[in-house]
Scaffold this active site. Structure first.
Site, PDB file in Angstrom:
ATOM      1  N   GLU A  26      34.873  37.261  41.303  1.00 60.19           N
ATOM      2  CA  GLU A  26      33.942  36.161  41.573  1.00 60.19           C
ATOM      3  C   GLU A  26      32.591  36.675  42.067  1.00 60.19           C
ATOM      4  OE1 GLU A  26      35.867  33.350  44.185  1.00 60.19           O
ATOM      5  OE2 GLU A  26      37.453  32.950  42.731  1.00 60.19           O
TER       6      GLU A  26
ATOM      7  N   GLU B 239      43.349  34.767  38.910  1.00 58.49           N
ATOM      8  CA  GLU B 239      43.664  34.317  40.275  1.00 58.49           C
ATOM      9  C   GLU B 239      44.020  32.847  40.177  1.00 58.49           C
ATOM     10  OE1 GLU B 239      40.998  35.763  43.376  1.00 58.49           O
ATOM     11  OE2 GLU B 239      41.243  33.845  44.383  1.00 58.49           O
TER      12      GLU B 239
HETATM   13  C1  GAL Z   1      39.057  32.845  45.703  1.00 59.74           C
HETATM   14  C2  GAL Z   1      38.713  34.275  46.095  1.00 59.74           C
HETATM   15  C3  GAL Z   1      39.771  34.866  46.991  1.00 59.74           C
HETATM   16  C4  GAL Z   1      40.108  33.906  48.090  1.00 59.74           C
HETATM   17  C5  GAL Z   1      40.562  32.602  47.482  1.00 59.74           C
HETATM   18  C6  GAL Z   1      40.992  31.575  48.504  1.00 59.74           C
HETATM   19  O1  GAL Z   1      37.983  32.159  45.203  1.00 59.74           O
HETATM   20  O2  GAL Z   1      38.584  35.061  44.963  1.00 59.74           O
HETATM   21  O3  GAL Z   1      39.305  36.070  47.537  1.00 59.74           O
HETATM   22  O4  GAL Z   1      38.994  33.721  48.857  1.00 59.74           O
HETATM   23  O5  GAL Z   1      39.499  32.068  46.745  1.00 59.74           O
HETATM   24  O6  GAL Z   1      41.314  30.371  47.890  1.00 59.74           O
END
Ligand code: GAL
Length: 814
Positions: free
Chosen positions: A430, A506
């Site tokens: 991100e 993710e």
């Molecule tokens: C994502 C990020 C992670 C963590 C997660 C929490 O956007 O890549 O590192 O922060 O959100 O929901």
């Protein structure tokens, strides 16, 4: 007689060869005899500095994990844009509320022969490491997560004895979005070789052809200081069962720093996979003018990875979807100090869940984790960065990116390109650079480095700014487009992007607290409660994220999805969303499928019911001890691999439920939304596809807390001073039912060959320190970690708490 004599000669010969081999290269861990202090002491680099007042420590060491917790540690005034915040606000506990910021110094002494080549290899040093040998700076490495090495040969004392090694580390405030840890938290290696030697990470092994019949193995070995001498290399390929299955002896001059190349054929190869992690070894001996100068072993696996447009991922020709989790690097109550037994414990729990892949979010892992993934069978996505040239954190990696990114990438790639578990590289998470119109150039720069250093694996990137990356060329350029969340846009991206594949790099970010349930049971985004907990009905997520069911469906319904990496396998220190704005004492995450104490939450069984195709899962939630809820609607969920189950409360049937397509949740969970609480027994009977009753499970309302129960993950430990047993501690009633509302203080003592190492309860608001032998239970449970000493013998953990019966458990250190 002649035979006997020849045999003796052979033995003597073999013994001397072994001695010779050992003499060529020694690798020692510098673990003991370190002194440490916090604060800046520039004079400490010098040999004659008096460090006798410093603290004596063993490496790996995390200086911040001993606390104390404090809401003012690394207070950050920021807007978390990923949570759609537009205005800055005070964030407490964002990096764990532990004192990791500041400067720290470490000092030790080592001997090394001054006529050899001597390298120091740091697996990671947090952070901005300045390394001094005998008063002189020998290297600097800013990024705390990466491995790096320094050649210290010319800095050694003439006689090689008593060299001073000093390390200065500094963690700036606002440099991280989670707990980074502090200090020399990974191993330090002292590597002594001859002048002519294989450098650190000096081999590159690939398997250009793999079939059932044979695999070709190409080994490229760098050799330093060869000069004009002819090099002779003898390499044996050793199979997983220890047999020599191929060997070569070649001679060559090393021109223009070309690596020395050898090729082998391995017939009927045993293929590496998560289900069968077969590992081979290439054992090389290097001779100059007939003299053995180095011996080097490269461990590897033979496996074929293919990412096929429209079809997905194939391992050894077999289609599969990633059933992966993301993890940060901390080990909960141990902090970031690396420990193999702790990693193995984590992986054992994940394996049982059916997890087959790990994303090292958002940094380079410890080498021990990669080795264990090779051995235990997990595929890996290794990811170096959370930010590139544009900041996420005021003092984050962007300060170093332009000067250091290539060096950081190269070290990571050289370190792990021979590990079969690694099936793709990620270049970032991100990164704000996604939306920069020139951002794709930075991405290309990083992707090209991966392709140059390792042409065998594709590259992904965790992207969350879908509109930007679809329109500015960023997503179209990455080998494997990885989406973080944004489930609603997978289809559009699949249609627009040339790769015709989407990876859930993710997913989920569902939040829950082990054993805590909120009523009424409703799907919610960003829900906050007075107790700073989240509901374990697994229906709550962050604003940017979703519940697991969505990701299951994306994997099940679309051949072009590659599977997923859930945020996260384990809870971690820091990022206590949704309790991150002025929400002290919240200081650790709620995202984990497994909590900070390594105890599975209910969600564990949801993933297990779908991912673990071999074992039976039949899990009931919530617990059934609700004084005061009598007569109230208390939904019952069952996570099971079976299609149907019938619920009984005190033998009264609430009917059968079957998984079906009427809603996302109903596809993956069995739910009785109208169940009414009455104390007693909840029972479920599960049915298979043919309607046959195949399994039964029940839980009961707990009576008065009566005694403590201790369950260890292992009975014997290796007496190496490092091995760990994880002991689950439960407050139970006289019949052994868990008392799920009991949060009493429990005291521990460990006697005999082991020692108390740490305790944790998984409560993100609890400020009990991990290293004190007392802790409050959370939802009736906690974990105690017992560490082996260096002597063999019995070790006894005693647990006691007021008002209930004490108990103890015996373990053996062997
Ligand atoms: C994502 C990020 C992670 C963590 C997660 C929490 O956007 O890549 O590192 O922060 O959100 O929901």
């Amino acid at each position: 007689m002649i035979m006997k004599y020849t045999k003796q000669l052979l033995t003597v010969f073999l013994l001397s060869v072994t001695c010779l081999l050992q003499a060529q290269r020694t690798e020692t861990l510098l673990e003991k005899n370190w002194m440490f202090t916090k604060g800046d002491f520039p004079e400490a680099r010098h040999t004659d500095y008096n460090d006798s007042q410093w603290e004596s420590v063993i490496i790996p060491h995390d200086w911040a994990i001993y606390g104390p917790f404090d809401g003012s540690n690394d207070l950050q005034n920021v807007a978390i844009t990923q949570n759609l915040e537009t205005k800055a606000s005070i964030k407490t506990g964002r990096t764990g509320g532990l004192p990791h910021q500041g400067i720290g110094w470490y000092r030790t002494r080592f001997d090394a022969p001054a006529d050899k080549e001597v390298n120091l290899l740091f697996d990671g040093a947090m952070s901005e490491a300045h390394i001094y040998v005998n008063g002189k700076e020998v290297c600097f490495w800013p990024f705390g997560y990466n491995s790096f090495h320094c050649n210290v040969t010319s800095f050694l004392n003439k006689d090689g004895k008593n060299n001073t090694l000093a390390v200065r580390l500094e963690n700036r405030p606002q440099s991280s979005r989670w707990y980074p840890g502090a200090g020399l938290y990974r191993n330090v290696h002292l590597i002594v070789t001859e002048k002519v030697h294989v450098p650190v990470w000096g081999t590159q092994l690939s398997t250009p052809h793999i079939s059932k019949e044979f695999a070709s193995v190409r080994l490229r070995t760098k050799i330093e200081n060869a000069g004009n001498d002819e090099i002779q290399m003898e390499t044996k390929i050793i199979s997983p069962d220890g047999k020599v299955v191929a060997q070569k002896e070649n001679k060559s001059l090393i021109n223009n720093e070309q690596p020395f190349e050898q090729n082998f054929i391995v017939n009927a190869p045993q293929l590496w996979s998560p289900e069968s992690p077969a590992l081979y070894k290439a054992v090389s001996e290097i001779y100059v003018n007939g003299r053995l100068v180095d011996a080097y072993t490269t461990r590897f696996g033979i496996r074929k990875i293919e990412y096929v447009a429209d079809k997905g991922f194939y391992l050894n020709g077999n289609h599969r979807k990633f059933q992966g989790v993301c993890n940060h690097h901390d080990l909960g109550p141990l902090g970031s100090a690396i420990n193999v037994a702790a990693l193995r414990h984590q992986l054992t729990i994940l394996k049982d869940m059916g997890c087959d892949a790990i994303r090292t979010s958002h940094n380079m892992p410890a080498p021990e984790l990669v080795e264990l993934c090779d051995e235990m069978g997990f595929m890996m996505m290794i990811e170096p960065f959370d930010e590139w040239d544009i900041a996420k954190c005021e003092n984050g990696y962007h300060r170093f990116f332009n000067e250091w990114a290539e060096r950081d990438m190269v070290n990571m790639l050289h370190n792990y390109r021979n590990n079969p578990c690694v099936v793709m590289w990620s270049i970032g998470n991100e990164v704000p650079t996604q939306c920069n119109p020139q951002g794709y150039k930075v991405a290309k720069f990083l992707q090209d480095i991966c392709h140059r250093e390792d042409p065998t694996r594709p590259v992904t990137c965790g992207m969350d700014q879908v509109s930007c990356v679809l329109s500015n060329g960023f997503a179209a350029m990455i080998d494997i487009p990885g989406f973080n969340y944004r489930t609603g846009r997978y289809k559009e991206a699949y249609n627009k992007l040339p790769q015709n594949l989407i990876l859930g790099s993710e997913t989920a970010s569902t939040v829950s607290s082990r054993g805590v349930y909120k009523f009424p049971v409703e799907e919610k985004k960003g829900a906050r409660y007075d107790d700073h907990q989240c509901s374990s009905y697994d229906v709550e997520a962050c604003f940017h994220s979703n519940i697991p069911d969505e990701d299951f469906a994306l994997a099940d319904d679309n051949h072009w999805t590659l599977g997923q990496f859930v945020w996260t396998g384990f809870d971690y220190l820091g990022e206590p969303s949704p309790y991150d704005s002025e929400s002290w004492p919240s200081h650790s995450s709620m995202f984990g499928i497994i909590d900070l104490a390594s105890l599975p939450k209910d969600r564990y069984y949801l993933y297990r019911s779908i991912w673990n195709k071999k074992a039976e899962t039949l899990h009931i939630l919530p617990h059934w001890t609700w004084p005061g809820r009598e007569g109230e609607v208390t939904p019952v969920f069952v996570y099971t691999n079976y299609p149907t189950a019938e619920l009984f409360i005190n033998n009264k049937s609430y009917g059968k439920q079957s998984k079906n397509n009427s809603s996302l949740k109903k596809r993956y969970r069995l739910m009785w939304m109208n169940a009414i609480y009455e104390p007693g027994e909840v029972k479920v009977i599960a049915y298979d596809e043919t309607g046959k009753a195949v399994a039964e499970k029940s839980i009961r309302t707990a009576g008065k807390p009566h005694h403590l129960e201790l369950i260890s993950n292992r009975q014997t430990l290796t007496a190496n001073g490092k091995d760990l047993a994880y002991v689950t501690v439960k407050v139970v009633d006289k019949d052994g039912n868990l008392c799920p509302l009991d949060n009493r203080l429990i005291n521990f003592s460990v006697k005999g060959a082991g020692k108390f190492r740490a305790a944790a309860n998984g409560d993100a608001t609890c400020l009990d320190l991990f290293h004190f032998p007392k802790m409050h239970a959370f939802s009736g449970m906690l974990t105690v970690i017992v560490q082996a000493g260096e002597t063999t013998g019995e070790t006894i953990l005693n647990a006691k708490a007021s008002g209930i019966k004490a108990t103890s458990i015996r373990l053996q250190c062997i």
